[in-house]
Each structure stands twice: as structure tokens, then as C-alpha cells.
Design a protein around this motif. Sequence first.
Motif, PDB file in Angstrom:
ATOM      1  N   ARG A  79       0.848  -1.193   0.000  1.00  0.00           N
ATOM      2  CA  ARG A  79       0.000   0.000   0.000  1.00  0.00           C
ATOM      3  C   ARG A  79       0.878   1.236   0.000  1.00  0.00           C
ATOM      4  O   ARG A  79       1.808   1.337   0.806  1.00  0.00           O
ATOM      5  N   LEU A  80       0.579   2.153  -0.874  1.00  0.00           N
ATOM      6  CA  LEU A  80       1.318   3.402  -0.894  1.00  0.00           C
ATOM      7  C   LEU A  80       0.985   4.180   0.372  1.00  0.00           C
ATOM      8  O   LEU A  80      -0.175   4.318   0.755  1.00  0.00           O
ATOM      9  N   GLY A  81       2.012   4.686   1.041  1.00  0.00           N
ATOM     10  CA  GLY A  81       1.830   5.405   2.296  1.00  0.00           C
ATOM     11  C   GLY A  81       2.203   4.582   3.507  1.00  0.00           C
ATOM     12  O   GLY A  81       2.407   5.133   4.593  1.00  0.00           O
ATOM     13  N   ASP A  82       2.293   3.257   3.348  1.00  0.00           N
ATOM     14  CA  ASP A  82       2.720   2.412   4.463  1.00  0.00           C
ATOM     15  C   ASP A  82       4.213   2.597   4.719  1.00  0.00           C
ATOM     16  O   ASP A  82       4.990   2.876   3.799  1.00  0.00           O
ATOM     17  N   ILE A  83       4.607   2.398   5.959  1.00  0.00           N
ATOM     18  CA  ILE A  83       6.026   2.440   6.297  1.00  0.00           C
ATOM     19  C   ILE A  83       6.574   1.022   6.406  1.00  0.00           C
ATOM     20  O   ILE A  83       5.815   0.052   6.507  1.00  0.00           O
ATOM     21  N   ARG A  84       7.889   0.912   6.390  1.00  0.00           N
ATOM     22  CA  ARG A  84       8.537  -0.396   6.473  1.00  0.00           C
ATOM     23  C   ARG A  84       8.748  -0.818   7.922  1.00  0.00           C
ATOM     24  O   ARG A  84       8.360  -1.903   8.330  1.00  0.00           O
ATOM     25  N   HIS A  85       9.399   0.031   8.691  1.00  0.00           N
ATOM     26  CA  HIS A  85       9.714  -0.292  10.085  1.00  0.00           C
ATOM     27  C   HIS A  85       9.532   0.946  10.962  1.00  0.00           C
ATOM     28  O   HIS A  85       9.649   2.073  10.489  1.00  0.00           O
ATOM     29  N   ASN A  86       9.280   0.702  12.224  1.00  0.00           N
ATOM     30  CA  ASN A  86       9.296   1.769  13.214  1.00  0.00           C
ATOM     31  C   ASN A  86       9.090   1.157  14.592  1.00  0.00           C
ATOM     32  O   ASN A  86       8.159   0.374  14.789  1.00  0.00           O
ATOM     33  N   TYR A  87       9.974   1.487  15.504  1.00  0.00           N
ATOM     34  CA  TYR A  87       9.712   1.156  16.900  1.00  0.00           C
ATOM     35  C   TYR A  87      10.209   2.310  17.763  1.00  0.00           C
ATOM     36  O   TYR A  87      11.056   3.103  17.341  1.00  0.00           O
ATOM     37  N   ALA A  88       9.645   2.412  18.950  1.00  0.00           N
ATOM     38  CA  ALA A  88       9.856   3.598  19.775  1.00  0.00           C
ATOM     39  C   ALA A  88      11.055   3.453  20.702  1.00  0.00           C
ATOM     40  O   ALA A  88      11.310   2.385  21.268  1.00  0.00           O
TER      41      ALA A  88
END
Length: 379
Positions: free
Chosen positions: A318-327
Motif C-alpha cells: 500500500r502506498l503510504g505504508d512504512i517499512r519499520h518503526n519502533y519507539a
Amino acid sequence: MKNILITGGAGFIGSNLAKKLVDKNYNVTVLDNLSPQIHGENPIVTSPLYNSIRNKVHFIKGTVTSKEDWLTALEGQDCIVHLAAETGTGQSMYEIKKYVDTNIGGTALLLDILTNIKHSVKKVVVAESRAIYGEGRYYSEELNQYVYPTARTEDSMSKEDFEVKYPGCRKPLKLVGTTEDSLVHPTSVYGITKQVQGQLVHLVCPTIGIASVSYRYQNVYGPGQSLSNPYTGILSIFSTRIKNRNGINIFEDGHETRDFVYIDDVVDATILGIEKEEANGHVFNVGTGVATDVLTVAKTLIKELGIDVPITISGNYRLGDIRHNYADISLARNLLGFEPKWNFANGISAFVKWVNTQEVQEDKYEISIEEMKKKGLYK
């Protein structure tokens, strides 16, 4: 501060927060429009979230885009926890005006009222989102610095090249926790609206003598979340698919990751922001600091639910989705004393135990995908 207004207080986070505040002897008012996407057409029958607070709080059915509703809800309040928002990264990319009007417009209306009309509000706590960080924070050994990749291109993803890129870097980037001072560069309309919400609150509130606090929640899950909303909440979407004996379609290669944080931890962190003066003027990440990939989520849910359905790693995206992220949650830990009590394994077990007590919901996932296909956002 004993009188708390929660906008969106019949939602997943809001209702759990309301119940905990009531248990702590706060006087809680909830302003919520009872959106059918979340609560169904007849909330008294179809919304466990609404029913969990209906007789415990002062409930006002209304919208944050209405000045009259705001004026009614604000009377006598000491603190506002502003959670009301349209949510869903994918949906935000084609319902743009709706997201901007509600998320940005509703917040602007609140601040306009607080600036120009007499009131008793002393603090505003607003929900931002991890979505404002876009692709998150990485370390480049080649450049010997932290870098912030921009949104992935359709050209790369169409070739099943899903990892992020950064100019001048040939070696893979190392994913690291996103700190509150990381670059803000959202890749979706939803992310932009949450960014602006936080900026507006932190800009305006100090000029009118009101304390401001904002939270960048990671992927919140747990008992009570909507199992019928196909636009947000990967755990609820997958659970409903599994309960309907439908297969799971894993986007990309299944190795995309998120930081899944249990609802009780989110509520506890938010209450710390209400109660502690040390929170005033700050932005806090709320997560676990652990990245979990989507394929692991699907396999864990299938095992815990005891229903074997096929998993397809489709390469769709999906366009707009991110690959990775953690806080990185160091700031909340050090300044507020926040410490997550739930890890992913315990949280999933509690979530599944609750899912098994619920009526199986209609699976609307395919409808949401068709909508995105028509808009050219799903490949």
C-alpha cells in the motif's frame, strides 16, 4: 484536576482511559460521535466499547467539528484528553478532506474556543501517532550518522525491493528506536494530520496559560478494540479473518515491523501525563521499544486462536505504508516513570482470550482492499 473531558472517549483508547479514571475517582465527560465504522449502526447493541462506559461517565454524543458540541462539553472541565480523530493510514489517502477536517479542523476549533472564550481548562493532552515519523530512524555505518529515509517509491516496491534507502548509502541501514527529537516526516495524510494536531496544541496552549502534553502512540492493541473496522488495527483485522476461516494476506515480504503496545500500558502512560507536572510541555513516545514483524503476528494469532488458515506472503503493498518503526521510550521512562508491563507474548494471549468471548464479526477486509485498488493505492 478532577474534571476530565475525553474526546473520542467511546473509542478503544478513550473508553479504557475513561474507566481507569473513573476508578481513580475522576469526574469524566466523554464527547464522541459514535462513528458507525467503529461502533456499528446501533451502538447500544453493537458497540461493547460504548456500553463499557455508557453508565459510568457523562456522555455527550457530538463531534469535535461542532462549536456548539465543544461548548457543551467544555463546561467545568479542568483537563482535556483529545483523542477524537479519524484513524487509518490507508483510508486517509483517499478520504483526505474528512481526515483534515476532523483531525486538524477539530483541534483548531478547540484551540480557538480556549483562546477566545472563558473556561476552566488547565491542561490539554493530545494524541499524536508514531505515523508522524514516517519511515523512522536508522543508523548508517557508511555515513557514521543517524539518517531518516524518505517514503519508499512505487518503482522499488513493484520490484519487491521493500527496504528503505538513503542517498549515498550502499550498505543496509541499521534500524534504531525512534526518539522524540527524530525527524518528523509523515508518509500519509493521517500522519500529517497527527503531526499538525500536536504542533497546534504545543504552539497555542502555552500562549494562553494552558499546559500541553502529547503522546505518540505506537500500534495499540488489546481487549476491546474494534473487530469490525477493516481500516485500522492489524491484530483485529487478522483475528476477524481467522475467525471467519479466511486466509491471511501478508503485504510485502512479511518482515515489516511495528511496535505493538498493550492498551493497559497506553492508559497508564496517558494518566501520568494528566497527573504529573513534569509532563507539561513535552512530547512522549508510548510503545514497548521492541519491533515485531507482521509474519510473526499472523503466525502467533493462528496458533493462539487454534484455527489453521493459510498465510500468503503476496508481495502486495500500500502506498503510504512504512517499512519499520519502533519507539525509543527513554524520555517517558526517565521523566514520567513509565515502564511497559506487558510484552508481546502476554499481550497477545490476553487479546486472544478476549476475542474468543466475542461474537464473530463480518469480515470487511476485502471491501477495504477494493476501495484502495480503485484509488490506485493498493498494488
